[in-house]
Write an enzyme that holds these catalytic residues in place. Structure first.
Site, PDB file in Angstrom:
ATOM      1  N   CYS A 293       2.630   7.053 -67.285  1.00  0.00           N
ATOM      2  CA  CYS A 293       2.935   7.195 -68.713  1.00  0.00           C
ATOM      3  C   CYS A 293       3.857   6.116 -69.273  1.00  0.00           C
ATOM      4  CB  CYS A 293       3.528   8.567 -68.978  1.00  0.00           C
ATOM      5  SG  CYS A 293       2.325   9.880 -68.759  1.00  0.00           S
TER       6      CYS A 293
HETATM    7  P1  NAD Z   1      -5.838  11.557 -65.007  1.00  0.00           P
HETATM    8  O1  NAD Z   1      -6.397  10.210 -64.866  1.00  0.00           O
HETATM    9  O2  NAD Z   1      -5.093  12.170 -63.870  1.00  0.00           O
HETATM   10  O3  NAD Z   1      -6.954  12.596 -65.441  1.00  0.00           O
HETATM   11  C1  NAD Z   1      -7.927  12.331 -66.398  1.00  0.00           C
HETATM   12  C2  NAD Z   1      -9.180  13.030 -65.947  1.00  0.00           C
HETATM   13  O4  NAD Z   1     -10.146  13.000 -66.987  1.00  0.00           O
HETATM   14  C3  NAD Z   1      -9.815  12.374 -64.738  1.00  0.00           C
HETATM   15  O5  NAD Z   1      -9.929  13.326 -63.704  1.00  0.00           O
HETATM   16  C4  NAD Z   1     -11.193  11.935 -65.261  1.00  0.00           C
HETATM   17  O6  NAD Z   1     -12.195  12.018 -64.288  1.00  0.00           O
HETATM   18  C5  NAD Z   1     -11.401  12.937 -66.363  1.00  0.00           C
HETATM   19  N1  NAD Z   1     -12.437  12.539 -67.324  1.00  0.00           N
HETATM   20  C6  NAD Z   1     -12.566  11.386 -67.991  1.00  0.00           C
HETATM   21  N2  NAD Z   1     -13.658  11.401 -68.770  1.00  0.00           N
HETATM   22  C7  NAD Z   1     -14.238  12.623 -68.588  1.00  0.00           C
HETATM   23  C8  NAD Z   1     -15.403  13.254 -69.103  1.00  0.00           C
HETATM   24  N3  NAD Z   1     -16.208  12.617 -69.949  1.00  0.00           N
HETATM   25  N4  NAD Z   1     -15.692  14.492 -68.697  1.00  0.00           N
HETATM   26  C9  NAD Z   1     -14.890  15.146 -67.824  1.00  0.00           C
HETATM   27  N5  NAD Z   1     -13.783  14.608 -67.290  1.00  0.00           N
HETATM   28  C10 NAD Z   1     -13.461  13.351 -67.680  1.00  0.00           C
HETATM   29  O7  NAD Z   1      -4.884  11.495 -66.283  1.00  0.00           O
HETATM   30  P2  NAD Z   1      -3.617  12.408 -66.603  1.00  0.00           P
HETATM   31  O8  NAD Z   1      -2.426  11.896 -65.870  1.00  0.00           O
HETATM   32  O9  NAD Z   1      -4.010  13.838 -66.458  1.00  0.00           O
HETATM   33  O10 NAD Z   1      -3.408  12.048 -68.134  1.00  0.00           O
HETATM   34  C11 NAD Z   1      -4.329  12.460 -69.134  1.00  0.00           C
HETATM   35  C12 NAD Z   1      -3.760  12.083 -70.477  1.00  0.00           C
HETATM   36  O11 NAD Z   1      -2.499  12.755 -70.680  1.00  0.00           O
HETATM   37  C13 NAD Z   1      -3.443  10.607 -70.642  1.00  0.00           C
HETATM   38  O12 NAD Z   1      -3.653  10.237 -71.969  1.00  0.00           O
HETATM   39  C14 NAD Z   1      -1.955  10.515 -70.304  1.00  0.00           C
HETATM   40  O13 NAD Z   1      -1.333   9.406 -70.910  1.00  0.00           O
HETATM   41  C15 NAD Z   1      -1.451  11.802 -70.886  1.00  0.00           C
HETATM   42  N6  NAD Z   1      -0.243  12.329 -70.241  1.00  0.00           N
HETATM   43  C16 NAD Z   1      -0.085  12.286 -68.902  1.00  0.00           C
HETATM   44  C17 NAD Z   1       1.054  12.807 -68.314  1.00  0.00           C
HETATM   45  C18 NAD Z   1       1.273  12.739 -66.842  1.00  0.00           C
HETATM   46  O14 NAD Z   1       2.422  12.946 -66.406  1.00  0.00           O
HETATM   47  N7  NAD Z   1       0.280  12.469 -66.023  1.00  0.00           N
HETATM   48  C19 NAD Z   1       2.060  13.381 -69.119  1.00  0.00           C
HETATM   49  C20 NAD Z   1       1.857  13.436 -70.501  1.00  0.00           C
HETATM   50  C21 NAD Z   1       0.707  12.908 -71.055  1.00  0.00           C
END
Ligand code: NAD
Length: 450
Positions: A293
């Site tokens: 992030c």
């Molecule tokens: P991640 O990469 O761990 O997970 C994203 C998931 O989405 C992946 O498993 C991917 O396969 C899936 N995906 C993508 N396209 C898809 C589709 N068409 N159909 C089904 N699944 C699909 O990402 P994350 O860490 O969970 O973060 C997600 C969002 O949240 C990002 O924008 C990130 O910036 C935000 N965020 C993350 C955190 C954190 O600590 N990880 C905290 C706050 C906000």
């Protein structure tokens, strides 16, 4: 509250008192689809199931979905396995997004928003998923609310997501379907606890219906709900992350200065943090921030600012300071030994403790620098070795932290609690995270900025 320009002005909804809170039993069970089963999607879905709702996880990787379906988390996150297992009767999984949309009334977009090479935000996953949801909405008879939980730049929901949804569904936003921004503030490693005990929930909506759906969803948490417009909500997320990243880089700059002057920066931060305007939280120095992030979101904000003709000088310095910190470890090590040909032990590979996430981990630049110097690496992490192996298949890994302690020098990169149980007597330790036991016991000890 509607303002003169037809926009919501921010409203803080004060949590209910204990006696007013009827808990989830008094609220309607919602049918919710969660698109993306990564750190945010998995936690959000499991926690909403715990609140009593029916959840369909939509993913692309059937192995991950099978894990969820068997009550196991696809990621390492304390408490998540237990929550999934406990709520299995309320959880289903699928790769069939249209079917999930049809069977639910609320959809959370929790897909990744990584960086492009130039630091700008890569919205491909959000775009692709918006097309799929839009097509599915075309044949969905009910009123569906789409909630953008992925971190997206201000304006993304209004100028990208809504137009795609309207075009693909041939339906009208706020008439036929609703949309909201609901940024996520969880911290990996304590994400489940953060969901239930968050300082606030932010909901960005431009219509009353979407707002009331989200208020109803989050009311059982009994936490402040800050309701604002979609665009403002998106900006709150970036401002939060940019501020926290700035606080860390600021602490590191002060820490570097303290080190030169022979002052313990931690004593300084303790004294300064007592000031309520500053607060002691997130106020410590070390080898910098990593994770999925802070680096990417600050870079995205910088890139976006430049497209608007604004040069974000502070944010640029935040990233530069952060990039310099891991090098300090190598400089300190070089003061004590000639690195070439030596075996260097790395304690910690995850970007933070209690997580298996290695995205932008500070272990990456540290190990790259050591390899350039001709060192042999042996690394240990309680849970992140498998993920790290994908980035560095050629270094040695061990499942026993003692093997790392037997190296010529030990570098502490992640502050796992269990590292406080190791015996550092007689060791040369360069510490990037301020591990008290190592500080007390090591024969030669250098803290990166204290
Ligand atoms: P991640 O990469 O761990 O997970 C994203 C998931 O989405 C992946 O498993 C991917 O396969 C899936 N995906 C993508 N396209 C898809 C589709 N068409 N159909 C089904 N699944 C699909 O990402 P994350 O860490 O969970 O973060 C997600 C969002 O949240 C990002 O924008 C990130 O910036 C935000 N965020 C993350 C955190 C954190 O600590 N990880 C905290 C706050 C906000």
């Amino acid at each position: 509250m509607w303002g003169s320009g037809g926009r919501w002005s921010g409203t803080l909804i004060v949590p209910m008192s204990e006696s007013d809170n009827q808990g989830c039993s008094g609220l309607a069970v919602m049918k919710i689809s969660i698109i993306g089963t990564g750190y945010v999607g998995a936690v959000t879905g499991a926690c909403l199931a715990e609140l009593g709702h029916d959840i369909i996880f939509v993913g692309r990787d059937t192995k991950k979905l099978d894990l969820i379906q068997s009550g196991k988390s696809p990621i390492y996150e304390p408490g998540l396995d237990q929550l999934l297992e406990k709520n299995l009767s309320k959880i289903t999984t699928t790769i069939d997004l249209p079917d999930a949309i049809c069977k639910t009334a609320l959809t959370f977009i929790c897909v990744g928003t990584p960086s492009n090479d130039d630091g700008s935000i890569d919205l491909d996953q959000v775009r692709a998923v918006s097309h799929s949801i839009g097509k599915s909405l075309a044949s969905d008879d009910g009123y569906h609310t789409i909630i953008v939980k992925s971190t997206v730049l201000p304006g993304t929901s209004e100028t990208l997501v809504i137009p795609i949804l309207e075009k693909e569904s041939a339906k009208k936003v706020f008439v036929d379907f609703g949309i909201a921004s609901n940024p996520e503030f969880l911290k990996e490693g304590s994400a489940v606890a953060d969901f239930f005990h968050t300082d606030r929930v932010v909901i960005g909506t431009n219509d009353l219906k979407s707002r009331s759906v989200l208020e109803e969803l989050y009311t059982p948490l009994n936490v402040p709900i800050y309701a604002t417009t979609i665009r403002t909500s998106e900006m709150i997320k970036y401002t939060s992350n940019a501020f926290l990243a700035t606080k860390i880089s600021f602490a590191n700059e002060i820490g570097n200065l303290c080190k030169k002057m022979g002052i313990d920066s931690y004593d300084v931060f303790r004294g300064v943090g007592l000031d309520a305007r500053i607060s002691p939280h997130f106020f410590r120095s070390g080898i910098g921030f990593g994770g999925s992030c802070f680096p990417k979101d600050v870079r995205a904000l910088i890139a976006h600012a430049r497209t608007l003709g604004v040069e974000p000088q502070i944010l640029t310095a935040v990233i530069e300071t952060n990039e310099d910190q891991p090098e300090k470890m190598i400089e300190l090590l070089k003061r004590h030994m000639y690195i070439t040909g030596k075996t260097i032990g790395i304690l910690g590979l995850a970007f933070k403790p209690d997580s298996d996430d290695v995205r932008e981990s500070r272990a990456i630049p540290v190990i790259e620098a050591l390899q350039k110097e001709g060192a042999t690496i042996i690394a240990y992490d309680p849970v992140a070795i498998d993920n790290f192996k994908r980035l560095f298949p050629d270094i040695s890994y061990t499942n026993d932290a003692q093997d790392v302690l037997n190296a010529d020098a030990v570098l502490i990169v992640t502050e796992w609690k269990e590292f406080e149980d190791l015996d550092y007597h007689g060791k040369l330790v360069i510490d990037g995270r301020r591990l008290e036991k190592a500080r007390k016991e090591a024969a030669v000890y250098e803290g990166v900025c204290w």
